[in-house]
Design an enzyme around this catalytic site. Structure first.
Site, mmCIF file in Angstrom:
data_model
loop_
_atom_site.group_PDB
_atom_site.id
_atom_site.type_symbol
_atom_site.label_atom_id
_atom_site.label_comp_id
_atom_site.label_asym_id
_atom_site.label_seq_id
_atom_site.Cartn_x
_atom_site.Cartn_y
_atom_site.Cartn_z
ATOM 1 N N ASP A 1 10.945 8.524 -12.490
ATOM 2 C CA ASP A 1 11.149 8.223 -11.090
ATOM 3 C C ASP A 1 11.838 6.780 -11.178
ATOM 4 O O ASP A 1 11.337 5.894 -10.184
ATOM 5 C CB ASP A 1 9.634 8.153 -10.541
ATOM 6 N N SER B 1 0.901 -1.158 0.013
ATOM 7 C CA SER B 1 0.097 0.005 0.065
ATOM 8 C C SER B 1 0.831 1.064 -0.084
ATOM 9 O O SER B 1 1.958 1.383 0.675
ATOM 10 C CB SER B 1 -0.958 0.037 1.276
ATOM 11 N N GLY B 2 0.415 2.342 -0.734
ATOM 12 C CA GLY B 2 1.276 3.267 -0.825
ATOM 13 C C GLY B 2 0.692 4.512 -0.977
ATOM 14 O O GLY B 2 -0.610 4.773 -0.555
ATOM 15 N N GLY B 3 1.164 5.737 -1.263
ATOM 16 C CA GLY B 3 0.283 6.854 -1.492
ATOM 17 C C GLY B 3 -0.972 7.278 -2.163
ATOM 18 O O GLY B 3 -1.699 7.798 -2.040
ATOM 19 N N THR C 1 -3.435 0.949 -3.527
ATOM 20 C CA THR C 1 -3.230 -0.416 -2.810
ATOM 21 C C THR C 1 -3.138 -1.441 -3.869
ATOM 22 O O THR C 1 -3.763 -1.347 -4.830
ATOM 23 C CB THR C 1 -4.038 -0.866 -1.846
ATOM 24 N N VAL C 2 -1.889 -2.288 -3.704
ATOM 25 C CA VAL C 2 -1.618 -3.293 -4.896
ATOM 26 C C VAL C 2 -2.192 -4.661 -4.505
ATOM 27 O O VAL C 2 -1.741 -4.857 -3.229
ATOM 28 C CB VAL C 2 -0.276 -3.397 -5.171
ATOM 29 N N LYS D 1 -3.586 -2.708 -9.303
ATOM 30 C CA LYS D 1 -3.320 -1.280 -8.436
ATOM 31 C C LYS D 1 -4.659 -0.723 -8.248
ATOM 32 O O LYS D 1 -5.356 -0.160 -9.252
ATOM 33 C CB LYS D 1 -2.430 -0.568 -9.280
#
Length: 749
Positions: free
Chosen positions: A136, A22-24, A27-28, A42
């Site tokens: 990135d 889970s990130g900014g 969620t994957v 995602k």
């Protein structure tokens, strides 16, 4: 990582089996096609689904990922960017990210390093050939699959022929791996920017350190733009390849095709370095900022569940501030800054928290009477330039009546009118700032800040505490200052104001020195206990010293700190009171000092798992365990401890029991805070986005849009908001300040 309560059972017809991360943005999940083939899905967080900016970003990500699907990327299988909650399914790639691999086993060497370099360059070649710039490229966006490295996450990529999305409030990317042009003019970057990022990534892969490592993302950015890379530990043969990749001028860098020619001539063993220093296979990642970004799965890597470390607390692997982030004394987590505890006078610590680059601050201000605006107040937005305009530093402010005193980086101190943002006076610092050391504090007649020596005058003290007359900005006195407090307390607070006295640590980090804040007259000096390093810790009107052995400080493992009473009148040290460490002082509740206990894995802090309370009257320390390990930026207000996570989740904890009072998801990524005033809690990020929450249950009262281009998702920053009556003053990136009426916040959207 198994599914949680509230997780969907399927997305777009794909049955879900587990969480991958889970990130900014989302969620994957690990899902399955009807054929049984695994996919990584995602799912964008619900709160972003209605945000046009994020939806545009996601559409661009899907489009870019479709264009580059190939041997070195995760192929897009399905996507629904227009769904109520957008999602994208890609091929599931099994393997560790490069960040995880190096964290677990150390830098790559020999044939493994050569294979990585060639594989990533081939990936870039294919990405660039279809007209996409990744923007990135970093270790957490590289998966080491059995078939070779794969480049993932095109969340901020763009097609070369595509109009770049303008997003006020975000400098998107990861500073240790960004190119100079991406930091200076992000809208115009091209393929050679990715080549620069590849060069930094290969240096990291070979050494465990980046070529521009510094004390903060802001100083890292400065190094990227202005300084030469540190390549001594890079194997000779590889160094000859990465050096042209790291040229400041993009036109001088090779293309991915040209780079492949150079890489294919590399020997399998890659040789050694030119020095007898750190070898390519030695050690682990030591850079604080690199660790911070790499340990944080904010990029939602599609990796195998048995290789994905479970994130503490909030479900991600966001590491927090603390001793993990230190090489000897050095600060800080992303953009962490210290606003020292202010005792007595107008700017006084009450039963709240105090500043420090742990983010453990109260509101770093004392408000004027509640509900009253400064006379003649109108909303304003100003920039306060420091001694060198090319230094991307930030301010922090304290309030004294309707006056604001701000300082940080290139600004020792500035007096600003809270009514309109106009400056009364400014005192500048000639040198490059030590990120994490900002304004010391203020008394009724004196403002105290830090000054840093210019590199052109190395004979002078590297760092000084400077006293400024509050009325006219005249320098009253200065004294060299040490810089070991971060290693002891987790807060870069080497000087504190308590009453009308300022207590500093001397330049040799061997003793405390107390002076009258205005005259500079020495009241007392007290040496540290033998073999220790110490830092001042105010507890209400009392003063304490927190000390640790020099060995623990040097080893980045302060696990047995001690508290000593420190008599304000004489400087006499009391007997030590042992504290189970590592522990970070947070503030005062019910006349007790509250400390958060860090959860360590080696020398890395992965969050906080306990609360300690020290009663100065009984000289006893009591402990409470938290129900889980919480990652994020800690702070304290109104006797409550708060942790603001990298993705905007705010959790309130009772310091007496360690129990969670409430948890609330906000739109402010990497928020610092809390600051209390007018019945609200304020959290803000470097972009100037502010959220006001109800202290009772965390209910959002309002949220503003970003006001400046700054890093998001940071951790460890001290509070950015200063409350002056009904006025809310916010410090944002690039020394910008803005103010508005708390009852009439800027409209969001």
């Amino acid at each position: 990582m198994s599914l949680r309560g509230g997780d969907p059972a399927e997305i777009g017809g794909y049955l879900l089996e587990a969480r991958l991360g889970s990130g900014g943005m989302g969620t994957v999940f690990l899902g399955r096609m009807s054929s049984g083939r695994p996919v990584a899905i995602k799912l964008i967080h619900q709160q972003f689904a209605a945000d046009d900016e994020f939806r545009i970003r996601f559409r661009q990500e899907v489009a870019a990922a479709r264009r580059v699907s190939g041997a070195f990327t995760a192929a897009v299988i399905d996507a629904a960017p227009e769904a109520d909650q957008p999602w994208m399914a890609t091929a599931y790639i099994e393997g560790l990210t490069l960040a995880q691999r190096i964290a677990a086993e150390g830098p790559l060497t020999g044939a493994e390093l050569r294979t990585l370099a060639i594989g990533l360059t081939e990936a870039l070649r294919d990405i660039h050939r279809v007209g996409v710039v990744h923007r990135d490229l970093k270790p957490s966006n590289v998966v080491l699959s059995p078939e070779g490295p794969r480049v993932i996450d095109f969340g901020i990529s763009r097609a070369v022929d595509q109009q770049t999305l303008t997003m006020t409030g975000r400098v998107i990317g990861t500073p240790p791996f960004m190119s100079p042009e991406q930091l200076q003019a992000p809208r115009g970057v091209g393929p050679r920017s990715d080549v620069f990022s590849l060069g930094t990534l290969l240096v990291y892969a070979a050494t465990g350190q980046g070529p521009f490592d510094a004390d903060s993302p802001y100083m890292t950015a400065y190094q990227v733009v202005h300084e030469e890379p540190a390549l001594d530990a890079v194997p000779r043969a590889l160094r000859a390849v990465v050096e042209p990749c790291l040229l400041k001028d993009p036109e001088g860098r090779p293309s991915a095709d040209e780079l492949l020619v150079l890489l294919r001539d590399l020997p399998v063993d890659l040789g050694g370095t030119d020095t007898g220093g750190v070898g390519a296979g030695a050690g682990r990642t030591r850079d604080m900022i690199t660790q911070h970004h790499l340990a944080t799965r904010d990029t939602l890597s599609p990796i195998a569940p048995d290789t994905a470390p479970a994130g503490p607390g909030t479900g991600n692997t966001a590491t927090s501030i603390g001793r993990r982030l230190r090489r000897r004394w050095r600060p800080v987590a992303a953009a962490a800054v210290a606003v020292a505890a202010i005792g007595g006078g107008v700017a006084a610590v009450t039963a709240e928290g105090f500043g420090g680059n742990s983010g453990a601050g109260k509101g770093n201000s004392v408000a004027a009477p509640s509900g009253v605006l400064p006379a003649g107040f109108e909303p304003w937005h100003k920039t306060v330039l420091g001694g060198r305009e090319d230094i991307p530093d930030e301010l922090r402010c304290v309030a004294r009546g309707d006056a604001l005193f701000c300082g940080g980086g290139g600004v020792v101190a500035a007096r600003i009118r809270a009514s309109d943002g106009s400056r009364v006076w400014t005192v500048k610092s000639p040198g490059v700032p030590v990120q994490g050391m900002h304004l010391v504090g203020a008394t009724d007649d004196t403002v105290l800040g830090y000054r840093f020596a210019s590199q052109d005058h190395p004979q002078g003290p590297a760092e000084e505490v400077v006293a400024i007359d509050a009325d006219n900005g005249r320098e009253l006195w200065s004294v060299p200052s040490g810089a070991q407090s971060q290693a002891v307390t987790g807060r870069s607070q080497d000087a504190v104001v308590i009453g009308s006295t300022v207590v500093t640590v001397d330049a040799s980090n061997s003793r405390f020195e107390a002076r009258d804040a205005h005259s500079g007259k020495v009241a007392w000096t007290t040496p540290f206990p033998a073999g220790t390093q110490c830092a001042p810790v105010p507890v209400g009107a009392q003063l304490f010293a927190m000390c640790a052995t020099a060995t623990e400080v040097d080893d980045l493992a302060v696990r047995h700190p001690a508290l000593h009473t420190l008599d304000r009148a004489s400087g006499t040290l009391g007997e030590p009171i042992a504290v189970k460490g590592p522990a970070v002082p947070m503030g005062v509740a019910d006349d007790e000092l509250v400390l958060l206990q860090e959860h360590m894995e080696g020398t890395a802090t992965v969050g906080y798992d306990g609360v300690a309370r020290f009663d100065p009257a009984s000289r006893k320390v009591t402990y409470s365990r938290l129900s889980q390990t919480y990652a994020g930026t800690p702070g304290m207000a109104g006797g409550i401890v708060y942790l603001s996570g990298q993705t905007g989740l705010v959790t309130a904890l009772d310091p007496a029991t360690g129990r969670k009072k409430w948890s609330r998801q906000t739109d402010v990524e990497g928020a610092s805070g809390p600051v209390s005033g007018g019945g609200a809690l304020y959290f803000s990020s470097a972009t100037g986005r502010v959220v006001a929450l109800s202290p009772q249950d965390g209910e959002p009262l309002w949220t503003t849009d970003p006001q400046a281009d700054g890093l998001t998702g940071e951790q460890g920053a001290s509070p950015r908001v200063t409350v002056v009556g009904r006025a809310v003053v916010v410090a944002a990136a690039k020394n910008s300040l803005f103010a508005f009426d708390a009852q009439k916040p800027p409209r969001s959207g």
